[in-house]
Design a protein around this motif. Structure first.
Motif, short mmCIF file in Angstrom:
data_model
loop_
_atom_site.label_atom_id
_atom_site.label_comp_id
_atom_site.label_asym_id
_atom_site.label_seq_id
_atom_site.Cartn_x
_atom_site.Cartn_y
_atom_site.Cartn_z
N SER A 21 -16.81 4.63 2.36
CA SER A 21 -16.72 4.60 0.89
C SER A 21 -15.26 4.68 0.49
O SER A 21 -14.42 5.09 1.27
CB SER A 21 -17.49 5.78 0.29
OG SER A 21 -16.85 6.99 0.63
N SER A 22 -14.98 4.24 -0.73
CA SER A 22 -13.63 4.42 -1.26
C SER A 22 -13.72 4.40 -2.78
O SER A 22 -14.77 4.10 -3.35
CB SER A 22 -12.68 3.34 -0.74
OG SER A 22 -13.04 2.06 -1.20
N ALA A 23 -12.60 4.73 -3.43
CA ALA A 23 -12.58 4.74 -4.90
C ALA A 23 -12.11 3.37 -5.38
O ALA A 23 -11.11 2.86 -4.91
CB ALA A 23 -11.64 5.83 -5.39
N ARG A 71 -20.25 13.51 10.99
CA ARG A 71 -18.82 13.80 11.07
C ARG A 71 -18.43 14.09 12.52
O ARG A 71 -17.34 13.79 12.97
CB ARG A 71 -18.51 15.01 10.18
CG ARG A 71 -17.09 15.00 9.66
CD ARG A 71 -16.83 16.18 8.77
NE ARG A 71 -17.64 16.15 7.57
CZ ARG A 71 -17.97 17.25 6.89
NH1 ARG A 71 -17.58 18.43 7.30
NH2 ARG A 71 -18.69 17.16 5.79
N LYS A 72 -19.39 14.66 13.25
CA LYS A 72 -19.10 15.06 14.62
C LYS A 72 -19.09 13.88 15.60
O LYS A 72 -18.28 13.84 16.50
CB LYS A 72 -20.17 16.06 15.07
CG LYS A 72 -19.62 17.44 15.35
CD LYS A 72 -20.76 18.41 15.54
CE LYS A 72 -20.59 19.26 16.77
NZ LYS A 72 -21.72 20.19 16.90
N LEU A 84 -13.12 4.03 -12.79
CA LEU A 84 -13.04 4.50 -11.40
C LEU A 84 -14.41 4.99 -10.93
O LEU A 84 -15.05 5.80 -11.59
CB LEU A 84 -12.01 5.62 -11.28
CG LEU A 84 -11.66 6.02 -9.85
CD1 LEU A 84 -10.77 4.97 -9.19
CD2 LEU A 84 -10.96 7.37 -9.81
N GLU A 85 -14.84 4.49 -9.78
CA GLU A 85 -16.14 4.89 -9.23
C GLU A 85 -16.02 5.06 -7.72
O GLU A 85 -15.17 4.47 -7.09
CB GLU A 85 -17.20 3.80 -9.50
CG GLU A 85 -17.59 3.67 -10.95
CD GLU A 85 -18.62 2.56 -11.17
OE1 GLU A 85 -19.33 2.20 -10.21
OE2 GLU A 85 -18.67 2.06 -12.30
N ARG A 86 -16.94 5.82 -7.21
CA ARG A 86 -17.09 5.87 -5.76
C ARG A 86 -17.88 4.63 -5.36
O ARG A 86 -18.98 4.40 -5.85
CB ARG A 86 -17.87 7.13 -5.38
CG ARG A 86 -18.09 7.29 -3.89
CD ARG A 86 -19.13 8.37 -3.64
NE ARG A 86 -19.35 8.55 -2.22
CZ ARG A 86 -18.70 9.44 -1.48
NH1 ARG A 86 -17.83 10.23 -2.03
NH2 ARG A 86 -18.94 9.54 -0.19
N SER A 123 -10.38 -0.27 -2.00
CA SER A 123 -9.85 1.05 -2.29
C SER A 123 -8.69 1.04 -3.28
O SER A 123 -7.71 0.32 -3.08
CB SER A 123 -9.40 1.66 -0.96
OG SER A 123 -8.77 2.89 -1.18
N GLU A 124 -8.81 1.83 -4.36
CA GLU A 124 -7.77 2.04 -5.38
C GLU A 124 -7.41 0.76 -6.13
O GLU A 124 -6.41 0.72 -6.82
CB GLU A 124 -6.51 2.65 -4.76
CG GLU A 124 -6.74 3.95 -3.99
CD GLU A 124 -7.34 5.06 -4.83
OE1 GLU A 124 -7.09 5.09 -6.04
OE2 GLU A 124 -8.10 5.89 -4.27
N LYS A 146 0.87 -1.18 0.00
CA LYS A 146 0.00 0.00 0.00
C LYS A 146 0.89 1.22 0.00
O LYS A 146 1.47 1.57 -1.01
CB LYS A 146 -0.92 -0.03 1.23
CG LYS A 146 -2.21 -0.73 0.96
CD LYS A 146 -3.34 -0.42 1.94
CE LYS A 146 -2.91 -0.02 3.30
NZ LYS A 146 -3.97 -0.13 4.29
N TRP A 147 1.03 1.80 1.13
CA TRP A 147 1.80 3.02 1.25
C TRP A 147 3.26 2.82 0.83
O TRP A 147 3.84 3.61 0.11
CB TRP A 147 1.70 3.48 2.70
CG TRP A 147 2.49 4.68 3.03
CD1 TRP A 147 3.45 4.79 3.97
CD2 TRP A 147 2.37 5.97 2.44
NE1 TRP A 147 3.95 6.04 4.00
CE2 TRP A 147 3.31 6.80 3.07
CE3 TRP A 147 1.59 6.50 1.44
CZ2 TRP A 147 3.47 8.13 2.73
CZ3 TRP A 147 1.76 7.83 1.09
CH2 TRP A 147 2.69 8.62 1.74
#
Lengths: 250, 504
Positions: free
Chosen positions: B51-53, B430-431, B40-42, B95-96, B24-25
């Motif tokens: 969610s991821s691409a 988000r909070k 490529l999609e969400r 993801s990716e 990965k990284w």
């Protein structure tokens, strides 16, 4: 509460504003892919960031923005290694010395290629992706120089004016899709680009500029002058009529 | 157990359970070939909170499926399977990398209305299945609370229904399947043939290969209707007692809990029991078995179209609103509970989650997570009481709480055990996100201390050490060995697999 920046690309990160943005983002906890031509500087920047963070938050990608052919694969690879992407800062720029009576098409073309077309290439890649994702941030580091065609460096002003208009168009296209586009217009920042120039007004450090740039991006601002007082100057300069502007030496 | 296996198990380091080893990284550029960027999609989990691409491919033939695996090998990308995308969390995200959407592999390959045995491709949905077999007098032996998941997804997660305590999970009704490994090898698996793969791929969350066909045994029914009884329940103890009393004899049992009930009313709610009609009870089975008589109504009270109902529900999807709605639901059931029964179609009883289309949208942009844990019958009372109290104490009473009875099964990666489950829905913003995750982590501790298990179709919050603890070292080691055999290059991955079993 703004959506934080978690995974970002900084193009033109080997020195100056770009490097400072990368450091700022990493200090705030983001993972950053730093892109620039110069391998050594990039490596040094990454080492510094990663040492400070105690983990690998910055990763170098050597790339000349004029090599547009390698961009699609590189872009995909960066997103994979970051395991996602939410923000792109385009900070690459050149401003070669231009004499008052010099008319060099080579120098002019270089500025347009790096400052404008390079920005278009990277921001287009970002736009394609973010439009599909329905979220993301594009940030272009332009300049107050784009506000007016000044006598000093015609092509530099042009490259930044073109960038401003391009960013505005992108903003009008993408905001409805959930993507924010921010134009940053720095005044004088203490970098290689301004080195040796005497008597610069409101000169700020790259670190200070980066802090303001990141903050404006987080707020999804349309256009941000850095520092803010340049907005007033910009407004005045833009409203000076041509017959006067011709006679003022700025 | 052989020495080599022992060795392999002891070789799994204790600090992580990482059998997912993709770069990965820190990875290198694997090849000079990019994936087509127009793919490529969400990609979202059903709960929207994750969610991821992903590069999404939707093959419709076996050949195209092989092609996607070949592309993955060429570009050095991993492949994650996705059915209808009905897992709440990140189980069908990658993801990716490549997301292999199997919804177009949706052919019914063979149906025998005499034996009730059906062979389907993995993208066939529960809806397709029941609508196909019902007119012949059959019903899927196990269905989840919604009819939209695919059979492939259901098998990968080894899903259960409101009859888990008597019918087991869907895996108990799978007779055989064909599995395509990412290396391109096709395995025929049943309890007799390749039985280890059979037991591990069911519930194996897509880590071993792609189901290309699944053969199921379905259930004979003599009516399109069920005999249903609703029982008002004053508290959690009464909930357990009610289930214990009804376990022997009931075909379906499900409890709804008002998670806002506190003190003496903690765990109050409604239990629904449903039973099949014996042969000859329904005077008109040919009519009740028609699909038309199973459909959920399109409108509420004959007026309001249900398709826009979620827009109104938004105003109630908060602590005050849900408290009010739950109270109304609880008291109306108390007033109406006169011990009688009523008849309801199979679809209406089974697919409660499909009553209001897009109801998840009422949770807002941040979506929701479902936290479901499975706890042995001996410790369940204690654990679920503590969970309900903890949610209230932290200020996050669940907006939908569902209680069920389960039994242990033969599938090692499965979630079910001889005990109970409590599913808790939480609105995510988000909070509050970090707080909800912290609450989940506190609840995980309660579950693990009580000897409980978790369910990958629902999970969003587990950590690697939690997964390792509930699965156990031996089970995990066996699974890793099998994965290494079928997927030696580690091509099959999902965001869930990376989260729970990724190498650090």
């Amino acid at each position: 509460m703004p959506e934080p920046i978690r995974k970002a690309i900084v193009v033109g990160a080997s020195s100056g504003i770009g490097a400072a943005i990368a450091k700022r983002l990493a200090a705030d906890g983001a993972y950053v892919a730093v892109v620039a031509r110069r391998d050594d500087e990039l490596q040094r920047l990454c080492d510094e960031i990663n040492q400070q963070a105690g983990e690998e938050r910055a990763m170098p990608f050597v790339h000349d923005v004029r090599n547009r052919d390698e961009l699609p694969l590189l872009f995909q690879d960066i997103a994979r290694r970051l395991d996602g992407l939410d923000t792109i800062f385009y900070a690459a720029g050149v401003m070669p010395e231009v004499e008052p009576n010099e008319y060099s098409t080579d120098k002019d073309a270089l500025m347009i290629e790096v400052n404008t077309i390079g920005a278009m290439a990277w921001l287009n890649e970002g736009a394609k992706r973010f439009e599909r994702m329905g979220e993301g941030r594009l940030v272009g580091i332009s300049s107050i120089a784009g506000d007016r065609g000044r006598r000093g460096n015609p092509a530099y002003c042009t490259s930044k004016a073109a960038m401003n208009t391009f960013l505005e168009s992108l903003r009008n296209r993408l905001e409805v899709k959930g993507v924010s586009v921010t134009t940053i217009k720095p005044g004088f920042v203490d970098t290689v680009m301004t080195k040796g120039k005497p008597g610069l007004l409101w000169l700020i450090s790259p670190e200070d500029a980066a802090k303001k740039i990141v903050s404006a991006s987080l707020k999804n601002k349309n256009t941000a002058y850095v520092p803010g007082q340049w907005r007033l100057v910009g407004t005045i300069i833009r409203s000076i009529p041509s017959f006067l502007f011709k006679r003022i030496n700025i | 157990m052989s020495d080599t296996l022992n060795e392999q198990i002891s070789n799994i380091p204790n600090d992580h359970v990482g059998f997912i080893t993709s770069p990965k990284w820190k990875g290198e550029v694997v090849s000079g070939i990019s994936l087509p960027s127009d793919h490529l999609e969400r990609v979202e989990g059903w709960g929207v909170s994750t969610s991821s691409a992903g590069y999404v491919f939707r093959p419709s033939t076996l050949e195209a499926l092989y092609e996607v695996f070949a592309l993955a090998r060429r570009t050095g990308r991993s492949v994650g399977f996705r059915g209808a995308g009905r897992s709440y969390g990140d189980a069908s995200l990658n993801s990716e990398n490549i997301v292999l959407d199997l919804t177009r592999m949706n052919r019914i390959l063979d149906w025998n209305p005499t034996t009730g045995i059906i062979k389907v491709e993995s993208g066939v949905t529960i809806k397709q299945l029941w609508e196909y077999i019902l007119p012949d007098g059959w019903w899927p032996a196990v269905v989840p609370g919604t009819m939209f998941p695919t059979i492939g997804g259901c098998a990968s997660m080894n899903i259960h229904g409101k009859n888990n305590f008597v019918a087991g999970p869907i895996g108990d009704h799978i007779l055989e399947f064909e599995l395509l490994s990412p290396e391109g090898e096709l395995f025929r698996c049943s309890r007799e043939e390749n039985s280890e793969i059979f037991r591990s791929a069911i519930g194996g969350f897509g880590m071993l290969g792609c189901f290309t066909s699944i053969t199921l045994k379905t259930k004979r029914i003599w009516s399109g209707l069920l005999e249903v009884e609703a029982v008002n329940i004053p508290n959690l103890d009464a909930m357990f007692t009610c289930f214990e009393e009804r376990l022997n004899g009931a075909d379906y049992l499900v409890g709804w809990i008002d998670a806002f009930g506190s003190g003496k009313g903690l765990g109050r709610g409604v239990v629904h029991e449903a039973n099949y009609l014996e042969r000859g009870v329904d005077p008109d089975p040919a009519q009740t078995l028609r699909i038309e008589n199973q459909q959920l109504p399109d409108t509420i009270l004959g007026l309001l179209p249900k398709s826009i109902l979620w827009k109104f529900m938004r105003f109630f999807t908060n602590n005050v609103g849900v408290r009010f709605v739950n109270l109304a639901k609880f008291w109306s059931s108390k007033l109406l509970d006169r011990g009688g029964t009523f008849r309801q179609s199979h679809a209406a009883f089974a697919f409660l989650l499909d009553y209001v289309p897009n109801w998840k949208k009422s949770y807002g942009k941040g979506g929701l997570i479902q936290y479901q844990s499975f706890v042995p019958k001996e410790t369940a009372r204690h654990v679920f009481r503590a969970q309900l109290e903890l949610c209230q104490k932290r200020g996050f009473p669940s907006y939908l709480a569902v209680f069920k009875r389960h039994r242990a099964d033969e599938f090692p990666m499965s979630h079910a055990l001889d005990g109970y489950s409590l599913a808790l829905d939480f609105k995510v913003t988000r909070k509050n996100r970090d707080k909800i995750w912290r609450l989940a982590s506190e609840m995980n501790r309660l579950v693990l201390d009580g000897g409980g298990r978790f369910y990958f179709a629902k999970d969003s919050t587990l950590k690697p050490e939690d997964a390792r603890e509930f699965l156990g070292d031996k089970t995990l080691a066996d699974f890793v060995l099998l994965k290494q055999r079928l997927d030696p290059r580690g091509i099959l991955e999902t965001d869930l697999a990376k989260r729970l079993f990724g190498s650090k």
